[in-house]
Scaffold this active site. Structure first.
Site, PDB file in Angstrom:
ATOM      1  N   VAL A   1       0.872  -1.180   0.000  1.00  0.00           N
ATOM      2  CA  VAL A   1       0.000   0.000   0.000  1.00  0.00           C
ATOM      3  C   VAL A   1       0.905   1.226   0.000  1.00  0.00           C
ATOM      4  O   VAL A   1       1.700   1.426   0.923  1.00  0.00           O
ATOM      5  CB  VAL A   1      -0.896   0.017   1.257  1.00  0.00           C
ATOM      6  CG1 VAL A   1      -1.767   1.272   1.262  1.00  0.00           C
ATOM      7  CG2 VAL A   1      -1.741  -1.242   1.330  1.00  0.00           C
ATOM      8  N   GLY A   2       0.808   2.030  -1.038  1.00  0.00           N
ATOM      9  CA  GLY A   2       1.646   3.232  -1.097  1.00  0.00           C
ATOM     10  C   GLY A   2       1.033   4.286  -2.001  1.00  0.00           C
ATOM     11  O   GLY A   2       0.322   3.963  -2.954  1.00  0.00           O
ATOM     12  N   VAL A   3       1.308   5.534  -1.664  1.00  0.00           N
ATOM     13  CA  VAL A   3       0.826   6.651  -2.494  1.00  0.00           C
ATOM     14  C   VAL A   3       2.033   7.534  -2.803  1.00  0.00           C
ATOM     15  O   VAL A   3       2.882   7.769  -1.924  1.00  0.00           O
ATOM     16  CB  VAL A   3      -0.277   7.442  -1.751  1.00  0.00           C
ATOM     17  CG1 VAL A   3      -0.654   8.712  -2.514  1.00  0.00           C
ATOM     18  CG2 VAL A   3      -1.512   6.557  -1.560  1.00  0.00           C
TER      19      VAL A   3
ATOM     20  N   ARG B   1      -2.750  12.515   0.963  1.00  0.00           N
ATOM     21  CA  ARG B   1      -3.832  13.262   1.637  1.00  0.00           C
ATOM     22  C   ARG B   1      -4.801  13.898   0.651  1.00  0.00           C
ATOM     23  O   ARG B   1      -5.286  14.994   0.852  1.00  0.00           O
ATOM     24  CB  ARG B   1      -3.268  14.343   2.589  1.00  0.00           C
ATOM     25  CG  ARG B   1      -2.274  13.847   3.613  1.00  0.00           C
ATOM     26  CD  ARG B   1      -2.792  12.704   4.485  1.00  0.00           C
ATOM     27  NE  ARG B   1      -1.756  12.312   5.417  1.00  0.00           N
ATOM     28  CZ  ARG B   1      -0.853  11.366   5.141  1.00  0.00           C
ATOM     29  NH1 ARG B   1      -0.904  10.669   4.009  1.00  0.00           N
ATOM     30  NH2 ARG B   1       0.058  11.064   6.035  1.00  0.00           N
TER      31      ARG B   1
ATOM     32  N   VAL C   1      -5.494   6.647  -1.208  1.00  0.00           N
ATOM     33  CA  VAL C   1      -5.547   5.322  -0.588  1.00  0.00           C
ATOM     34  C   VAL C   1      -6.985   4.979  -0.177  1.00  0.00           C
ATOM     35  O   VAL C   1      -7.381   3.809  -0.215  1.00  0.00           O
ATOM     36  CB  VAL C   1      -4.537   5.179   0.563  1.00  0.00           C
ATOM     37  CG1 VAL C   1      -5.162   5.285   1.945  1.00  0.00           C
ATOM     38  CG2 VAL C   1      -3.857   3.833   0.455  1.00  0.00           C
ATOM     39  N   SER C   2      -7.766   5.988   0.163  1.00  0.00           N
ATOM     40  CA  SER C   2      -9.175   5.712   0.501  1.00  0.00           C
ATOM     41  C   SER C   2      -9.880   5.088  -0.702  1.00  0.00           C
ATOM     42  O   SER C   2     -10.641   4.117  -0.552  1.00  0.00           O
ATOM     43  CB  SER C   2      -9.895   6.998   0.896  1.00  0.00           C
ATOM     44  OG  SER C   2      -9.247   7.603   1.972  1.00  0.00           O
TER      45      SER C   2
ATOM     46  N   SER D   1       2.257   0.139   8.613  1.00  0.00           N
ATOM     47  CA  SER D   1       3.467   0.946   8.857  1.00  0.00           C
ATOM     48  C   SER D   1       3.212   1.964   9.968  1.00  0.00           C
ATOM     49  O   SER D   1       4.120   2.358  10.681  1.00  0.00           O
ATOM     50  CB  SER D   1       3.899   1.667   7.586  1.00  0.00           C
ATOM     51  OG  SER D   1       2.892   2.575   7.169  1.00  0.00           O
ATOM     52  N   GLU D   2       1.951   2.402  10.101  1.00  0.00           N
ATOM     53  CA  GLU D   2       1.579   3.354  11.155  1.00  0.00           C
ATOM     54  C   GLU D   2       0.209   2.969  11.691  1.00  0.00           C
ATOM     55  O   GLU D   2      -0.667   2.534  10.930  1.00  0.00           O
ATOM     56  CB  GLU D   2       1.522   4.773  10.613  1.00  0.00           C
ATOM     57  CG  GLU D   2       2.878   5.281  10.156  1.00  0.00           C
ATOM     58  CD  GLU D   2       2.835   6.762   9.829  1.00  0.00           C
ATOM     59  OE1 GLU D   2       2.859   7.571  10.763  1.00  0.00           O
ATOM     60  OE2 GLU D   2       2.746   7.090   8.639  1.00  0.00           O
TER      61      GLU D   2
ATOM     62  N   TYR E   1      -5.294   2.465   9.213  1.00  0.00           N
ATOM     63  CA  TYR E   1      -6.238   1.477   8.668  1.00  0.00           C
ATOM     64  C   TYR E   1      -7.550   1.298   9.422  1.00  0.00           C
ATOM     65  O   TYR E   1      -8.452   0.646   8.917  1.00  0.00           O
ATOM     66  CB  TYR E   1      -5.525   0.127   8.513  1.00  0.00           C
ATOM     67  CG  TYR E   1      -4.439   0.171   7.464  1.00  0.00           C
ATOM     68  CD1 TYR E   1      -4.769   0.156   6.123  1.00  0.00           C
ATOM     69  CD2 TYR E   1      -3.099   0.269   7.819  1.00  0.00           C
ATOM     70  CE1 TYR E   1      -3.788   0.220   5.152  1.00  0.00           C
ATOM     71  CE2 TYR E   1      -2.100   0.330   6.858  1.00  0.00           C
ATOM     72  CZ  TYR E   1      -2.450   0.312   5.526  1.00  0.00           C
ATOM     73  OH  TYR E   1      -1.484   0.386   4.565  1.00  0.00           O
TER      74      TYR E   1
ATOM     75  N   PHE F   1       4.602 -10.430   5.350  1.00  0.00           N
ATOM     76  CA  PHE F   1       4.344 -10.048   3.950  1.00  0.00           C
ATOM     77  C   PHE F   1       4.183  -8.544   3.865  1.00  0.00           C
ATOM     78  O   PHE F   1       3.995  -7.875   4.879  1.00  0.00           O
ATOM     79  CB  PHE F   1       3.096 -10.754   3.411  1.00  0.00           C
ATOM     80  CG  PHE F   1       1.854 -10.507   4.226  1.00  0.00           C
ATOM     81  CD1 PHE F   1       1.545 -11.320   5.304  1.00  0.00           C
ATOM     82  CD2 PHE F   1       0.995  -9.448   3.940  1.00  0.00           C
ATOM     83  CE1 PHE F   1       0.411 -11.074   6.078  1.00  0.00           C
ATOM     84  CE2 PHE F   1      -0.145  -9.220   4.699  1.00  0.00           C
ATOM     85  CZ  PHE F   1      -0.434 -10.034   5.766  1.00  0.00           C
TER      86      PHE F   1
END
Ligand SMILES: CC(C)(COP(=O)(O)OP(=O)(O)OC[C@H]1O[C@@H](n2cnc3c(N)ncnc32)[C@H](O)[C@@H]1OP(=O)(O)O)[C@@H](O)C(=O)NCCC(=O)NCCS
Length: 388
Positions: A82-84, A90, A94-95, A115-116, A120, A388
């Protein structure tokens, strides 16, 4: 306008991988890294967000299965990459990816590593499982008695043949454990960039091979030797104990580091339980109940009594509803609710690692009869040994 597309060819997959890696502040994959990464791109499972012709966001899933409390195994989507792109964050990218991914998943449950911690929950993922990072003082670690079975060292060619099969047979012993996909093993056995100096031993008991451990030892500037356990699976207590006897009797090892479930009884193997030191506890399994009725029905419940739980799910409203849970199982009902809970927090309590009573104390859920719910959902601590 963000447009979400399913990627289909290798050039797009590589661009996807590069974008994700850059979002994590890693460089693009080298040709060698890409060769071992490509098999993890399965057709139909890779999504990208586009602004016009430009790729600006990524996610994908790996198809696997997951053990739920009681031992049933259900289809599971491992969500990853998952990356932007940093110049598009913002703005809802990702939404849009998460909404599309969730509404097209065929598996009833998805998990990911976050990652944070703030990302999620809004997409319905809850923190369902934590892991203990243990350090063992190998010089003082004494396990009394003799091994019950036999441990043999295997070379890497043999490991590549034996481990995937053995993991399928013995690696799913706890709630939260997931089966592995071919692309996962391709990266695990990547000799050029990762698997150097990894040693594997296989355990056999009266019924044949029933466990294995892979580990790596390195030497620091003071000539101390540190072992990291990379992969460990066992079918029964003899295999588990024998493999620990092997690891702790190895010459020239000062410390051993391993991930373990919160309730792992490892310390009780040793004459002195203090040789096992918990260095850290960190969050591991973020769980999304995609099909709530199916997942509530898939697991077993302990204890007595019953509770009616009202679930709220903004992104997948088909899950909205009330469910009666008792030792007999779970079913949709039209009855007054004891507890009202959003779907991310139902994910958090699913394995019993998070407690209803704790969420209520923190004012995260409302209702009554939290102790009954906690005894119904109680179970062994979850663990996922497959990163993963
Ligand atoms: C984390 C990341 C994927 C978020 O993507 P994004 O497109 O910026 O997210 P969105 O714009 O859709 O944000 C949705 C909401 O989540 C919030 N949010 C997103 N990322 C957040 C973060 N890291 N911390 C806090 N809040 C965050 C946004 O503020 C927004 O809130 P709002 O709806 O109340 O305004 C992106 O910032 C990223 O690629 N980060 C680096 C790589 C990474 O950490 N990837 C995740 C690997 S598990």
């Amino acid at each position: 306008m963000t447009d979400i597309r399913v990627l289909t060819d290798e050039a797009q997959y590589r661009a996807h991988n590069t974008l994700f890696r850059r979002a994590m502040h890693w460089g693009p994959p080298s040709d060698e890294q890409w060769a071992v990464t490509l098999p993890s791109y399965e057709p139909g499972r890779t999504l990208a967000a586009f602004e016009g012709d430009e790729m600006v966001g990524t996610t994908q899933t790996f198809g696997s299965s997951m053990v739920v409390p009681g031992g049933a195994v259900v289809p599971h989507a491992a969500v990853s990459r998952v990356g932007v792109r940093a110049d598009y964050t913002r703005r809802g990218v990702v939404s849009a990816l998460m909404q599309e991914q969730l509404s097209t998943l065929t598996e009833p449950v998805a998990t990911l590593r976050a990652s944070e911690g703030r990302i999620y929950g809004r997409f319905g993922y809850g923190l369902a499982g934590r892991v203990r990072f243990l350090r063992i003082d190998a010089r003082k670690a004494v396990i009394p008695g003799a091994p019950a079975g036999r441990v043999r060292m295997v070379d890497q060619d043999t490991a590549e043949k034996v481990l995937p099969e053995l993991h399928t047979a013995v690696g799913l012993g706890r709630p939260g454990q997931i089966s592995r996909w071919p692309g996962w093993w391709a990266r695990a056995f990547d000799r050029k960039t990762e698997a150097d100096n990894v040693v594997t031993v296989v355990h056999s008991g009266p019924d044949g091979d029933d466990g294995y451990v892979s580990y790596k030892v390195s030497e620091d500037k003071d000539f101390n030797h540190h072992m990291v356990v990379e992969d460990f699976a066992w079918a029964n207590a003899d295999a588990w104990r024998d493999l620990w006897i092997y690891l702790t009797r190895l010459d020239l090892v000062d410390t051993i580091e391993v991930d373990a479930a919160l309730d792992d009884p490892l310390a009780w193997l040793f004459e002195d339980p203090r040789v096992v030191y918990t260095k850290d506890v960190y969050d591991q399994i973020w769980l999304r109940l995609v099909d709530v009725p199916r997942m509530l029905a898939a697991r077993t419940y302990s204890g007595t009594g019953s509770v009616v739980i009202e679930v709220r799910d903004k992104l997948l409203p088909a899950n909205d509803g009330r469910y009666r849970v008792s030792a007999d199982g779970a079913e949709r009902v039209d009855a007054p609710a004891d507890i009202t809970i959003p779907v991310d927090l139902l994910g958090a309590v699913y394995f019993g690692d998070t407690r209803f009573a704790g969420l209520a104390a923190a004012k995260r859920i409302e209702g009554a009869r939290f102790d009954v719910a906690d005894s119904l959902f109680a179970g062994p601590a979850p663990l996922c040994s497959t990163f993963f």
